[in-house]
Design an enzyme around this catalytic site. Structure first.
Site, PDB file in Angstrom:
ATOM      1  N   CYS A 105      -5.508  14.543 -34.935  1.00 46.30           N
ATOM      2  CA  CYS A 105      -4.489  15.512 -35.313  1.00 46.30           C
ATOM      3  C   CYS A 105      -3.178  14.766 -35.583  1.00 46.30           C
ATOM      4  O   CYS A 105      -2.689  14.028 -34.727  1.00 46.30           O
ATOM      5  CB  CYS A 105      -4.328  16.532 -34.187  1.00 46.30           C
ATOM      6  SG  CYS A 105      -3.235  17.889 -34.624  1.00 46.30           S
TER       7      CYS A 105
ATOM      8  N   CYS B 105      -3.188  20.865 -28.127  1.00 45.00           N
ATOM      9  CA  CYS B 105      -4.255  20.450 -29.020  1.00 45.00           C
ATOM     10  C   CYS B 105      -4.840  19.185 -28.399  1.00 45.00           C
ATOM     11  O   CYS B 105      -4.112  18.235 -28.135  1.00 45.00           O
ATOM     12  CB  CYS B 105      -3.724  20.137 -30.423  1.00 45.00           C
ATOM     13  SG  CYS B 105      -4.977  19.321 -31.441  1.00 45.00           S
TER      14      CYS B 105
ATOM     15  N   ASP C 256      30.610  22.730 -15.843  1.00 44.95           N
ATOM     16  CA  ASP C 256      29.165  22.806 -15.629  1.00 44.95           C
ATOM     17  C   ASP C 256      28.576  21.412 -15.405  1.00 44.95           C
ATOM     18  O   ASP C 256      28.062  20.772 -16.314  1.00 44.95           O
ATOM     19  CB  ASP C 256      28.504  23.484 -16.839  1.00 44.95           C
ATOM     20  CG  ASP C 256      27.104  23.942 -16.504  1.00 44.95           C
ATOM     21  OD1 ASP C 256      26.736  23.920 -15.316  1.00 44.95           O
ATOM     22  OD2 ASP C 256      26.375  24.323 -17.431  1.00 44.95           O
TER      23      ASP C 256
ATOM     24  N   CYS D 148      -5.709  24.917 -33.248  1.00 46.30           N
ATOM     25  CA  CYS D 148      -4.556  24.091 -33.644  1.00 46.30           C
ATOM     26  C   CYS D 148      -4.202  24.371 -35.101  1.00 46.30           C
ATOM     27  O   CYS D 148      -5.067  24.276 -35.976  1.00 46.30           O
ATOM     28  CB  CYS D 148      -4.886  22.613 -33.465  1.00 46.30           C
ATOM     29  SG  CYS D 148      -3.583  21.549 -34.091  1.00 46.30           S
TER      30      CYS D 148
ATOM     31  N   LYS E  15      40.910  31.864  -8.046  1.00 48.95           N
ATOM     32  CA  LYS E  15      41.169  31.561  -6.640  1.00 48.95           C
ATOM     33  C   LYS E  15      42.524  32.128  -6.227  1.00 48.95           C
ATOM     34  O   LYS E  15      43.511  31.966  -6.960  1.00 48.95           O
ATOM     35  CB  LYS E  15      41.223  30.042  -6.418  1.00 48.95           C
ATOM     36  CG  LYS E  15      39.973  29.298  -6.814  1.00 48.95           C
ATOM     37  CD  LYS E  15      40.194  27.783  -6.757  1.00 48.95           C
ATOM     38  CE  LYS E  15      38.952  27.055  -7.224  1.00 48.95           C
ATOM     39  NZ  LYS E  15      39.202  25.627  -7.489  1.00 48.95           N
TER      40      LYS E  15
ATOM     41  N   LYS F  90      35.390  26.826 -15.181  1.00 46.36           N
ATOM     42  CA  LYS F  90      34.264  26.471 -14.325  1.00 46.36           C
ATOM     43  C   LYS F  90      33.451  25.404 -15.050  1.00 46.36           C
ATOM     44  O   LYS F  90      32.781  25.685 -16.045  1.00 46.36           O
ATOM     45  CB  LYS F  90      33.409  27.705 -14.026  1.00 46.36           C
ATOM     46  CG  LYS F  90      32.315  27.447 -13.013  1.00 46.36           C
ATOM     47  CD  LYS F  90      31.650  28.757 -12.612  1.00 46.36           C
ATOM     48  CE  LYS F  90      30.650  28.575 -11.488  1.00 46.36           C
ATOM     49  NZ  LYS F  90      29.633  27.583 -11.752  1.00 46.36           N
TER      50      LYS F  90
ATOM     51  N   CYS G  90      -4.931  20.896 -37.152  1.00 44.68           N
ATOM     52  CA  CYS G  90      -6.262  20.321 -37.346  1.00 44.68           C
ATOM     53  C   CYS G  90      -7.403  21.296 -37.072  1.00 44.68           C
ATOM     54  O   CYS G  90      -8.561  20.977 -37.301  1.00 44.68           O
ATOM     55  CB  CYS G  90      -6.432  19.072 -36.486  1.00 44.68           C
ATOM     56  SG  CYS G  90      -6.622  19.436 -34.730  1.00 44.68           S
TER      57      CYS G  90
ATOM     58  N   TYR H 266      39.110  19.761  -8.461  1.00 43.15           N
ATOM     59  CA  TYR H 266      39.677  21.116  -8.438  1.00 43.15           C
ATOM     60  C   TYR H 266      39.925  21.681  -7.049  1.00 43.15           C
ATOM     61  O   TYR H 266      40.126  22.876  -6.890  1.00 43.15           O
ATOM     62  CB  TYR H 266      38.814  22.079  -9.247  1.00 43.15           C
ATOM     63  CG  TYR H 266      37.325  22.002  -8.967  1.00 43.15           C
ATOM     64  CD1 TYR H 266      36.823  22.295  -7.702  1.00 43.15           C
ATOM     65  CD2 TYR H 266      36.433  21.636  -9.970  1.00 43.15           C
ATOM     66  CE1 TYR H 266      35.470  22.226  -7.443  1.00 43.15           C
ATOM     67  CE2 TYR H 266      35.079  21.558  -9.713  1.00 43.15           C
ATOM     68  CZ  TYR H 266      34.598  21.856  -8.445  1.00 43.15           C
ATOM     69  OH  TYR H 266      33.270  21.785  -8.200  1.00 43.15           O
TER      70      TYR H 266
ATOM     71  N   LYS I 298      31.057  34.344 -14.842  1.00 45.44           N
ATOM     72  CA  LYS I 298      30.173  33.551 -15.710  1.00 45.44           C
ATOM     73  C   LYS I 298      30.223  34.095 -17.128  1.00 45.44           C
ATOM     74  O   LYS I 298      30.094  35.305 -17.345  1.00 45.44           O
ATOM     75  CB  LYS I 298      28.736  33.620 -15.195  1.00 45.44           C
ATOM     76  CG  LYS I 298      28.574  33.077 -13.773  1.00 45.44           C
ATOM     77  CD  LYS I 298      28.251  31.612 -13.765  1.00 45.44           C
ATOM     78  CE  LYS I 298      26.756  31.459 -13.680  1.00 45.44           C
ATOM     79  NZ  LYS I 298      26.340  30.100 -13.388  1.00 45.44           N
TER      80      LYS I 298
ATOM     81  N   GLU J   7      40.957  28.974 -13.407  1.00 42.61           N
ATOM     82  CA  GLU J   7      40.489  27.642 -13.799  1.00 42.61           C
ATOM     83  C   GLU J   7      39.205  27.734 -14.600  1.00 42.61           C
ATOM     84  O   GLU J   7      38.478  28.716 -14.515  1.00 42.61           O
ATOM     85  CB  GLU J   7      40.199  26.794 -12.538  1.00 42.61           C
ATOM     86  CG  GLU J   7      41.346  26.738 -11.575  1.00 42.61           C
ATOM     87  CD  GLU J   7      40.983  26.019 -10.273  1.00 42.61           C
ATOM     88  OE1 GLU J   7      39.916  25.377 -10.222  1.00 42.61           O
ATOM     89  OE2 GLU J   7      41.772  26.125  -9.329  1.00 42.61           O
TER      90      GLU J   7
ATOM     91  N   GLU K  25      33.981  18.219  -9.928  1.00 42.80           N
ATOM     92  CA  GLU K  25      32.721  18.290 -10.650  1.00 42.80           C
ATOM     93  C   GLU K  25      32.490  16.998 -11.423  1.00 42.80           C
ATOM     94  O   GLU K  25      33.353  16.560 -12.177  1.00 42.80           O
ATOM     95  CB  GLU K  25      32.801  19.479 -11.628  1.00 42.80           C
ATOM     96  CG  GLU K  25      31.482  20.029 -12.050  1.00 42.80           C
ATOM     97  CD  GLU K  25      30.912  21.045 -11.047  1.00 42.80           C
ATOM     98  OE1 GLU K  25      31.455  21.163  -9.922  1.00 42.80           O
ATOM     99  OE2 GLU K  25      29.909  21.685 -11.387  1.00 42.80           O
TER     100      GLU K  25
ATOM    101  N   GLU L   3       0.837  -1.206   0.000  1.00 42.25           N
ATOM    102  CA  GLU L   3       0.000   0.000   0.000  1.00 42.25           C
ATOM    103  C   GLU L   3       0.872   1.256   0.000  1.00 42.25           C
ATOM    104  O   GLU L   3       0.599   2.225  -0.683  1.00 42.25           O
ATOM    105  CB  GLU L   3      -0.914   0.017   1.239  1.00 42.25           C
ATOM    106  CG  GLU L   3      -2.087  -0.927   1.152  1.00 42.25           C
ATOM    107  CD  GLU L   3      -2.829  -1.005   2.485  1.00 42.25           C
ATOM    108  OE1 GLU L   3      -2.440  -1.832   3.323  1.00 42.25           O
ATOM    109  OE2 GLU L   3      -3.755  -0.219   2.690  1.00 42.25           O
TER     110      GLU L   3
HETATM  111  S1  IVH Z   1      35.900  25.791  -6.411  1.00 44.49           S
HETATM  112  C1  IVH Z   1      35.111  27.262  -2.233  1.00 44.49           C
HETATM  113  N1  IVH Z   1      36.535  25.338  -8.905  1.00 44.49           N
HETATM  114  O1  IVH Z   1      31.004  25.926  -9.323  1.00 44.49           O
HETATM  115  C2  IVH Z   1      35.349  26.917  -3.625  1.00 44.49           C
HETATM  116  N2  IVH Z   1      34.249  25.228  -8.291  1.00 44.49           N
HETATM  117  O2  IVH Z   1      29.494  28.164  -7.434  1.00 44.49           O
HETATM  118  C3  IVH Z   1      34.529  25.809  -4.096  1.00 44.49           C
HETATM  119  N3  IVH Z   1      32.745  24.587 -10.132  1.00 44.49           N
HETATM  120  O3  IVH Z   1      29.850  24.472  -6.367  1.00 44.49           O
HETATM  121  C4  IVH Z   1      34.402  25.619  -5.543  1.00 44.49           C
HETATM  122  N4  IVH Z   1      34.293  24.377 -11.674  1.00 44.49           N
HETATM  123  O4  IVH Z   1      30.221  22.963  -8.392  1.00 44.49           O
HETATM  124  C5  IVH Z   1      35.543  25.433  -8.003  1.00 44.49           C
HETATM  125  N5  IVH Z   1      37.238  24.904 -11.091  1.00 44.49           N
HETATM  126  C6  IVH Z   1      36.252  24.996 -10.186  1.00 44.49           C
HETATM  127  C7  IVH Z   1      34.913  24.752 -10.520  1.00 44.49           C
HETATM  128  C8  IVH Z   1      33.927  24.884  -9.544  1.00 44.49           C
HETATM  129  C9  IVH Z   1      32.995  24.266 -11.411  1.00 44.49           C
HETATM  130  C10 IVH Z   1      31.376  24.606  -9.545  1.00 44.49           C
HETATM  131  C11 IVH Z   1      31.250  23.911  -8.239  1.00 44.49           C
HETATM  132  C12 IVH Z   1      30.826  24.940  -7.248  1.00 44.49           C
HETATM  133  C13 IVH Z   1      30.296  26.024  -8.129  1.00 44.49           C
HETATM  134  C14 IVH Z   1      30.589  27.369  -7.501  1.00 44.49           C
END
Ligand code: IVH
Length: 677
Positions: free
Chosen positions: A428, A422, A115, A404, A287, A113, A407, A224, A311, A111, A172, A33
């Site tokens: 259709c 639709c 995704d 639509c 960093k 970033k 149709c 990273y 970004k 570095e 990541e 259930e």
């Molecule tokens: S360092 C305190 N390095 O981006 C530092 N983050 O908003 C922690 N990310 O949550 C993150 N590439 O998922 C770092 N070369 C990179 C990254 C990286 C992707 C992502 C990670 C983090 C988010 C930061």
């Protein structure tokens, strides 16, 4: 109750039962259930993404329903980064760091970033002990079993590599473009919804309850960030070089920058070059390299002061909107699509952009001739994000269609859904094709030699009007000098034929009754045992089943009340598809052929061979392979083979034509006798 109310009700109930079971150890309902309610909630939530709640019981589904990962506290919180969107903000960051460090020398590690989704890996004595997702930053899901299947993550480090006894490394998890495209192609073939981008695909995969699925999907991971009490160096960059030696995948695209100019150069370079990377990136991470300096800079409540993310801008272009056309998808969803003057964007020429739905379109307030800005976001198709300038006075406003475009049916919007639909499921074209595609898909009838293009082609040539017609297809209709040789046609017909043995519950799923997913179809099939019993069931009857609520029950009732659907089911039955849980339960239409052995020969006009075979069985007769003394009669179409004809004559076996045979069956029981109205 509305579906939304049902969701809230189910959540409340499930929370209570969950507590009874997991905390008090005193369940008050059976596991079955419980599972049923959970599935119903899952189905409803899938229909209502706007009702998402991270605390819903579906988010921590217990026991064999899977998806349950233990929650683990991070030993050090997993922070996110402050985002910047322009060079000015990066300069502010740089200046701030310089001031805070009081004139001391410093370097910035630049570095990519990546995704995907962040992961924390714990190693002890060189062994992977635990892998945890970021979660809310304080605690995350233990996904160790799944992470073990990611081949680029080392499970055991080489003995004398010189790593600390205990350390954490973060990075990541992502899905490379190549795996992403392969996965979506596969999903398209199987009629499953596509992932919008590699990040969603990676995240969905890592949270899969089945680690075999994870293993097959080709995830990857870049590391990273190294953490621990005894790190090799004060330099972040150096630590990652060491980690690479221990066997981790560390990007080779990072640099140490000593000036703002170098940082700007790095950003500029990767803003263009990132298109050529095998994985998706959405920015640059900067960093402060010295860990000592990182510590002295400290952090705000949520983000470190020693790092920042830049970004990338989604690439934009400006062009002129000429017209909006409407595409009807295979679910019936109507999508507005803008036709524009061609313009160059992110490496391709673009002349069409999606406007998503009526709400998005209304918010943009578009007029014919507008100058619009377009962007390529996380999605593959570009979208219009804004008007570049106000519409010209007197220009024609664009309104969402009410009928639509295929149709002409009046379009509908269901409560809580963004899309406009639709509703003409049986009339259709795109909806019909969608239904046929669903019918043949792997989890339904699994007619795997047929693809969507072939279905479209048969439909366009008038060979099929719906899925039931697949069973009347004949070899000579399908062979064409350019498209299909007899071997591939044979394969298609064979797999259509084999699908007659697909169990009843999957036939029910294949019929594509709205809201009846795989699980609901199974429950309904098991409970009612046959199509006839289900077709007669009332909503109340169905509500007695766990996991079947008003939405599903109402939809099933509505389906069987519709004459067109009744006819569809009748034809599927006539073609010999399984209409009950067991063969014995399948009703005979009559006994007129009881005790008769019949041989089929030749080419038929009204029905296919397989249909005739099934008719014979459903009227109590038996199909025989070759003519012998036991043969009662031969059901003969055109061009019956001369050898067979000769043999029948010699043995005095009667030869019956198609029309005579059908007339005989029609005499037995009115309109249903052949299964046709
Ligand atoms: S360092 C305190 N390095 O981006 C530092 N983050 O908003 C922690 N990310 O949550 C993150 N590439 O998922 C770092 N070369 C990179 C990254 C990286 C992707 C992502 C990670 C983090 C988010 C930061």
């Amino acid at each position: 109750m509305t579906e939304q109310e049902q969701i809230l009700h189910l959540r409340e109930q499930l929370h209570k039962h969950n507590h009874n079971y997991y905390v008090l150890n005193m369940p008050t309902i059976s596991d079955q259930e419980f599972d049923g309610m959970m599935r119903q909630l899952q189905e409803l939530e899938a229909l209502h993404p706007e009702m998402y709640d991270e605390n819903s019981p579906t988010q921590r589904v217990g026991s064999d329903l899977g998806n349950e990962f233990a929650t683990v506290r991070h030993s050090r919180p997993m922070l996110s980064l402050a985002n910047t969107y322009n060079l000015q903000e990066v300069e502010d960051f740089y200046r701030h760091v310089r001031e805070e460090l009081d004139g001391a020398e410093f370097q910035i590690c630049c570095e990519l970033k990546f995704d995907g989704l962040s992961i924390s890996l714990h190693y002890e004595d060189g062994k992977l002990k635990r892998a945890v997702t970021r979660g809310d930053g304080t605690q995350g899901d233990d996904v160790t079993q799944n992470v073990r299947t990611i081949k680029s993550i080392p499970l055991q480090l080489p003995k004398d590599a010189g790593f600390p006894r205990e350390f954490e490394i973060r990075g990541e998890v992502l899905m490379p473009w190549q795996s992403f495209e392969r996965l979506n192609m596969q999903r398209e073939r199987d009629g499953e919804p596509l992932f919008a981008n590699p990040r969603n695909a990676a995240s969905g995969t890592l949270k899969s309850k089945n680690s075999m699925v994870v293993a097959q999907r080709g995830l990857d991971a870049y590391l990273y960030f190294l953490l621990g009490d005894e790190l090799p160096s004060d330099s972040h960059w150096q630590n990652l070089q060491e980690a690479r030696k221990w066997g981790f995948k560390v990007s080779d695209k990072m640099i140490l920058a000593g000036s703002m100019e170098e940082i700007a150069g790095y950003i500029d370079h990767w803003d263009k070059e990132r298109k050529n990377l095998p994985v998706a990136t959405d920015g640059i991470v900067l960093k402060v390299n010295s860990i000592r300096q990182q510590k002295s800079l400290g952090m705000t409540s949520k983000t470190p002061r020693w790092a920042i993310a830049y970004k990338f801008q989604a690439e934009q272009a400006e062009t002129i909107l000429r017209q909006v056309v409407y595409q009807v998808g295979r679910t019936g969803a109507v999508t507005p699509v803008a036709n524009m003057d061609p313009v160059q964007l992110a490496g391709t020429q673009v002349r069409r952009a999606t406007l998503h739905n009526a709400d998005v379109m209304a918010a943009l307030d578009l007029h014919v001739g507008d100058h619009v800005l377009i962007e390529k976001g996380g999605e593959i198709i570009p979208k219009i994000t804004a008007k570049a300038c106000p519409s010209a006075p007197g220009s024609l406003p664009i309104r969402f269609v009410s009928k639509c475009p295929v149709c002409g049916s009046a379009l509908v919007r269901y409560e809580g859904e963004a899309a406009t639909y639709c509703p003409n499921e049986t009339g259709c074209t795109p909806l019909i094709l969608g239904k046929i595609e669903h019918f043949i898909s792997r989890k339904a009838m699994n007619i795997n030699s047929l693809g969507p293009e072939t279905v479209d082609d048969y439909f366009a040539r008038g060979l099929i009007r719906d899925a039931a017609d697949l069973y009347s297809l004949r070899e000579e209709q399908l062979i064409s000098p350019t498209l299909a040789d007899s071997k591939s046609v044979r394969k298609i017909l064979d797999s259509i034929n084999e699908s007659r043995d697909v169990p009843f519950e999957r036939v029910l799923f294949a019929m594509g009754i709205r809201f009846v997913g795989e699980i609901a179809a199974k429950s309904l099939a098991r409970h009612f045992g046959s199509m006839d019993a289900l077709a007669e069931a009332s909503v109340e009857d169905m509500l007695r089943i766990n996991g079947i609520g008003n939405v599903i029950a109402g939809s099933v009732r509505k389906f069987f009340d519709d004459e067109r659907n009744k006819d569809f089911v009748r034809r599927l039955r006539e073609h010999g598809l399984r209409m009950s849980a067991s063969r014995e339960q399948e009703q005979l239409l009559s006994n007129i052929l009881a005790g008769k052995g019949i041989v089929i020969s030749g080419v038929f006009r009204h029905h296919g061979r397989e249909e005739y075979k099934s008719m014979i069985e459903r009227h109590g007769g038996k199909n025989l392979g070759s003519i012998s003394g036991k043969t009662s009669f031969v059901l003969a179409g055109d061009n019956m083979g001369p050898a067979k004809l000769e043999k029948a004559r010699k043995l005095g076996v009667r030869i019956m034509g198609e029309d005579e045979f059908l007339a005989m069956l029609a005499d037995t029981g009115g309109p249903d006798a052949t299964g046709e109205a």
